[in-house]
Write a protein that holds these residues in place. Structure first.
Motif, PDB file in Angstrom:
ATOM      1  N   THR A 119       1.055  27.164 -12.042  1.00 11.12           N
ATOM      2  CA  THR A 119       1.087  25.767 -12.452  1.00 11.12           C
ATOM      3  C   THR A 119       2.529  25.261 -12.395  1.00 11.12           C
ATOM      4  O   THR A 119       3.482  26.050 -12.465  1.00 11.12           O
ATOM      5  CB  THR A 119       0.556  25.604 -13.878  1.00 11.12           C
ATOM      6  OG1 THR A 119       1.426  26.312 -14.775  1.00 11.12           O
ATOM      7  CG2 THR A 119      -0.872  26.138 -14.007  1.00 11.12           C
ATOM      8  N   PRO A 120       2.730  23.952 -12.259  1.00  7.44           N
ATOM      9  CA  PRO A 120       4.108  23.436 -12.277  1.00  7.44           C
ATOM     10  C   PRO A 120       4.893  23.905 -13.498  1.00  7.44           C
ATOM     11  O   PRO A 120       6.075  24.246 -13.391  1.00  7.44           O
ATOM     12  CB  PRO A 120       3.904  21.920 -12.269  1.00  7.44           C
ATOM     13  CG  PRO A 120       2.597  21.722 -11.562  1.00  7.44           C
ATOM     14  CD  PRO A 120       1.748  22.893 -11.991  1.00  7.44           C
ATOM     15  N   ARG A 121       4.224  23.946 -14.650  1.00  7.65           N
ATOM     16  CA  ARG A 121       4.913  24.387 -15.863  1.00  7.65           C
ATOM     17  C   ARG A 121       5.317  25.863 -15.754  1.00  7.65           C
ATOM     18  O   ARG A 121       6.431  26.242 -16.131  1.00  7.65           O
ATOM     19  CB  ARG A 121       4.010  24.178 -17.070  1.00  7.65           C
ATOM     20  CG  ARG A 121       4.638  24.613 -18.394  1.00  7.65           C
ATOM     21  CD  ARG A 121       3.691  24.340 -19.542  1.00  7.65           C
ATOM     22  NE  ARG A 121       4.266  24.773 -20.808  1.00  7.65           N
ATOM     23  CZ  ARG A 121       3.630  24.687 -21.969  1.00  7.65           C
ATOM     24  NH1 ARG A 121       2.416  24.169 -22.031  1.00  7.65           N
ATOM     25  NH2 ARG A 121       4.230  25.099 -23.070  1.00  7.65           N
ATOM     26  N   VAL A 123       5.884  27.648 -13.030  1.00  3.44           N
ATOM     27  CA  VAL A 123       6.963  27.811 -12.058  1.00  3.44           C
ATOM     28  C   VAL A 123       8.283  27.304 -12.637  1.00  3.44           C
ATOM     29  O   VAL A 123       9.328  27.959 -12.510  1.00  3.44           O
ATOM     30  CB  VAL A 123       6.616  27.093 -10.737  1.00  3.44           C
ATOM     31  CG1 VAL A 123       7.812  27.079  -9.793  1.00  3.44           C
ATOM     32  CG2 VAL A 123       5.422  27.775 -10.069  1.00  3.44           C
ATOM     33  N   ARG A 124       8.248  26.155 -13.301  1.00  4.77           N
ATOM     34  CA  ARG A 124       9.479  25.619 -13.906  1.00  4.77           C
ATOM     35  C   ARG A 124      10.050  26.567 -14.950  1.00  4.77           C
ATOM     36  O   ARG A 124      11.273  26.653 -15.122  1.00  4.77           O
ATOM     37  CB  ARG A 124       9.206  24.253 -14.548  1.00  4.77           C
ATOM     38  CG  ARG A 124       9.133  23.094 -13.571  1.00  4.77           C
ATOM     39  CD  ARG A 124       9.262  21.760 -14.289  1.00  4.77           C
ATOM     40  NE  ARG A 124       8.266  21.606 -15.341  1.00  4.77           N
ATOM     41  CZ  ARG A 124       7.066  21.067 -15.178  1.00  4.77           C
ATOM     42  NH1 ARG A 124       6.703  20.641 -13.971  1.00  4.77           N
ATOM     43  NH2 ARG A 124       6.222  20.954 -16.195  1.00  4.77           N
ATOM     44  N   GLU A 127      12.647  28.853 -13.519  1.00  2.51           N
ATOM     45  CA  GLU A 127      13.776  28.303 -12.770  1.00  2.51           C
ATOM     46  C   GLU A 127      15.129  28.715 -13.335  1.00  2.51           C
ATOM     47  O   GLU A 127      16.032  29.114 -12.585  1.00  2.51           O
ATOM     48  CB  GLU A 127      13.684  26.780 -12.708  1.00  2.51           C
ATOM     49  CG  GLU A 127      14.785  26.166 -11.864  1.00  2.51           C
ATOM     50  CD  GLU A 127      14.585  24.676 -11.617  1.00  2.51           C
ATOM     51  OE1 GLU A 127      15.448  24.089 -10.945  1.00  2.51           O
ATOM     52  OE2 GLU A 127      13.578  24.124 -12.093  1.00  2.51           O
ATOM     53  N   SER A 369       5.150  26.224  -4.321  1.00  5.55           N
ATOM     54  CA  SER A 369       6.200  25.608  -5.141  1.00  5.55           C
ATOM     55  C   SER A 369       7.231  26.643  -5.575  1.00  5.55           C
ATOM     56  O   SER A 369       8.434  26.345  -5.652  1.00  5.55           O
ATOM     57  CB  SER A 369       5.598  24.909  -6.358  1.00  5.55           C
ATOM     58  OG  SER A 369       4.847  25.816  -7.143  1.00  5.55           O
TER      59      SER A 369
END
Length: 416
Positions: A119-121, A123-124, A127, A369
């Protein structure tokens, strides 16, 4: 059908060919004259016991096959277009447990579970740690360079961040991460005699990853933690993965995530060093379009395959049920019907509808992503720490039937 413009016996999956080069002139010829072309192979040379496969070279046709799993199966013969003569059918069948080689509805069930980790969350959340690791990797490579500033970019930079990202994602301890790297190398390099790795060694490495991952899953079931492994396996029977399913998912990560991103980074650096105006542009502006162009340019997976589930027409050719169909992403990503000046490496290219992450459909790359983030992070770190990097030798390419791999890229950290 024999194409008179290609020499007899020409095969786009010949590992000797791909060790020397990606056959872009031949792909261009096929797109123009025979976009869906039958390639005859000696019996069993690919491990499938048939007489060849269809070569699909146009962007639109690759995308069509990718988005119609009811017509073109990943499961029947797996997505790997060429093994070798020594592989048994039983060994091929085992690979159907990997998500890449599943069809809906089983693929849909497994993908819905594992996408929780991408999910974007999710993956973030990686970071910050990966940014620090990217900087550390580049600084370490710089510090360990020889007196002339030379080092192997692949070994010292490209291999590290993808491995660290996957290990970070699934919670592999730092001291075990080199094992995952070694096992994934053995699975992907069976065609290269320099590594002296047989199908048997590759299969053993795959089983090592499965065993390691199953133990990791078992530990999380017994004592869940705040990590992705616990989310995927801790509540088996309630929409989560079994231990062996998790093991085969890690195999997919080790090859599809590690090998492909590593080669994208290696090819990207080579592209920058042979297109210095693009490197200067990147250092000044850091365009967000860079990673996508690197993936298009590199196309780390030259091809995957599908198998026709029924008689079907594609590109004016009648494909019969049971025949294999090769999706040549390297050709599709250079289709002038889709890309202006596809032969140009242009980090500002936008839009960039490349198929380097698959042609859409159920098998579109789950980790896109994450891969884009890794590429962005590592090149930002290189531009900051090694802005004067220069090429010393042409890259040494991997011998593979389906990977566009670089195994060595000698560079220098010192300006000329």
């Amino acid at each position: 059908m024999r194409c008179p413009h290609l020499p007899d016996g020409f095969d786009f999956t010949d590992p000797d060919l791909l060790q020397a080069r990606v056959p872009h002139p031949e792909f261009a010829l096929m797109r123009q004259t025979a976009p869906v072309w039958w390639c005859t192979q000696p019996a069993n040379i690919s491990g499938f016991g048939d007489e060849g496969y269809w070569v699909v070279t146009r962007h639109a046709d690759v995308k069509y096959v990718s988005t119609h799993p009811e017509l073109f199966s990943s499961n029947t013969n797996t997505a790997v277009i060429r093994f070798n003569e020594t592989i048994s059918r039983d060994q091929i069948e085992v690979q159907k447990l990997i998500m890449l080689n599943m069809d809906p509805p089983e693929h849909t069930r497994v993908r819905q579970i594992v996408q929780r980790g991408f999910t974007p969350r999710a993956v973030r959340s990686l970071e910050q740690a990966l940014r620090a690791r990217a900087r550390s990797i580049v600084e370490t490579a710089h510090a360990s360079a020889g007196a002339d500033g030379s080092f192997d970019f692949v070994t010292n930079i490209a291999v590290e961040l993808p491995l660290q990202a996957i290990a970070e994602l699934i919670g592999v301890p730092q001291e075990d991460r080199s094992k995952i790297f070694d096992w994934s190398n053995k699975m992907a390099a069976y065609d290269d005699p320099e590594y002296a790795i047989t199908e048997e060694v590759g299969a053993e490495a795959a089983m090592e990853i499965v065993a390691y991952s199953m133990n990791l899953a078992a530990a999380r079931k017994e004592c869940p933690a705040q990590d992705i492994v616990s989310q995927l396996v801790a509540a088996e029977g309630e929409g989560n993965l079994s231990s062996d399913e998790f093991g085969f998912f890690v195999i997919l990560l080790a090859v599809a995530g590690n090998e492909t991103t590593r080669n994208a980074i290696s090819h990207g650096m080579h592209a920058f060093l042979t297109h210095p105006e693009q490197w200067e542009l990147y250092k000044r502006e850091r365009p967000k379009t860079t990673a996508e162009e690197i993936v298009r340019w590199a196309t780390p997976v030259v091809s995957f395959q599908r198998t026709a589930t029924q008689d079907v027409e594609l590109g004016g050719q009648r494909i019969r049920k049971g025949e294999r169909v090769g999706l040549f992403y390297s050709s599709a990503n250079n289709d002038p019907e889709v890309f202006d000046a596809p032969e140009a490496f242009d980090i500002t290219r936008d839009p960039n509808p490349h198929l380097g992450f698959g042609g859409g459909g159920p098998h579109f790359c789950l980790g896109k992503s994450l891969a884009v983030m890794e590429i962005d992070l590592i090149f930002n770190a290189i531009a900051d720490v090694l802005p004067d990097l220069r090429l010393l030798e042409d890259p040494r390419r991997l011998r593979s039937a389906w990977l566009n791999g670089i195994k060595q890229l000698q560079v220098s950290a010192l300006p000329s």
